[in-house]
Write an enzyme that holds these catalytic residues in place. Structure first.
Site: not given
Ligand code: OMP
Length: 270
Positions: A95
């Site tokens: 990000k």
């Molecule tokens: P889990 O919730 O474990 O499936 O992980 C979600 C992943 O996506 C993490 O690496 C978060 O940092 C990322 N993420 C989000 O959860 N929400 C967002 O809005 C954006 C991201 C991202 O940019 O990947």
């Protein structure tokens, strides 16, 4: 090969739009790996990659999880990236962004040093922070549009010239897509917004959609609202729900089972 061709090839080959997030966390990785192993993080990632590489289209590595390991983190990140099969999409999730002169270094680090196929990028600084990423024409820059977290509403729903900010960002992404190498990040936890953003962005911009799995996003609504008119151009990410499915010596098999189940649930609606 450009990003979209690589994505289309692997989606067809593995019949999957699932991305597994390799968010390594010492508190969640099976304990025995730290007792018996000199490279527990790398061996954990290798085992997850071995057990899921025919089920995914992409791996996403959130850089915070590697940077927070300390001085070894960069090496662990690099070795993991090198281990990922070349036909699978790599998303480096930092990000990142800054003023143009500094954003240039973030882009160089992600695309040239770490050789990722794509990055997650923050739109807050506007076009001069985005341009250094867009110069890498064969890569994809996934720009944060509607994040998955509860407090996404704090800023992203603020009305700016008659539109919520997240819709303004979507309009900017459309404008910034002059090299056909922008993507958008939208959380599966906001299916209504997902539908509106797809309408603004049309058929050709890929969506990276985190928020299924641990964050509880609904797979059916995500596919129906996020896919383009052909049900394509979406990548669904799950991290913790898949990689921490087991914590004994069968952890990789457990991850494979959940990855297959998730891919199949997704494919029911594609
Ligand atoms: P889990 O919730 O474990 O499936 O992980 C979600 C992943 O996506 C993490 O690496 C978060 O940092 C990322 N993420 C989000 O959860 N929400 C967002 O809005 C954006 C991201 C991202 O940019 O990947």
């Amino acid at each position: 090969m450009n990003f979209k061709d690589k994505l289309s090839n692997i989606v067809n080959m593995n019949n999957s739009i699932l991305c597994v997030g390799l968010d390594v966390d010492k508190d969640k990785i099976p304990k025995f790996l730290f007792d018996t192993n000199t490279s527990p993080y790398i061996n954990f990632n290798k085992a997850i990659i071995d057990s899921t590489k025919d089920v995914v289209c992409a791996y996403k590595l959130n850089m915070a999880f590697y940077e927070s390991i300390g001085t070894n983190g960069h090496e662990i990140l690099k070795k993991t990236l090198e281990y990922i099969p070349k036909n699978i999409i790599i998303i480096l999730d930092g990000k990142r962004n800054d003023i143009g002169n500094s954003a240039r270094m973030y882009a160089k680090s992600i695309f040239e040093i770490l050789k990722a196929d794509s990055a997650t990028v923050n739109p807050y600084l506007g076009i001069d922070g985005i341009t250094p990423f867009l110069k890498y024409k064969n890569k994809c820059s996934f720009i944060l549009c509607r994040t998955s977290n509860p407090s996404a509403i704090d800023l992203q729903d603020q009305i700016v010239s008659n539109f919520p900010l997240y819709q303004k960002v979507a309009m900017k992404i459309r404008e910034w897509n002059y090299n056909d190498n922008c993507g958008a990040v939208i959380g599966a936890t906001y299916p209504n917004e997902l539908k509106i953003i797809r309408k603004i962005l049309g058929d050709d911009i890929p969506f990276l959609i985190p928020g299924i799995g641990k964050q509880g996003g609904d797979i059916e609504k995500t596919i129906k609202n996020g896919g383009n008119t052909k049900g394509e151009m979406i990548i669904l990410n799950s991290s913790r729900g898949i990689i921490y499915a087991g914590n004994d010596d069968k952890f990789a098999e457990r991850s494979r089972e959940v990855a297959i189940k998730t891919r199949d649930s997704i494919n029911r609606f594609r």
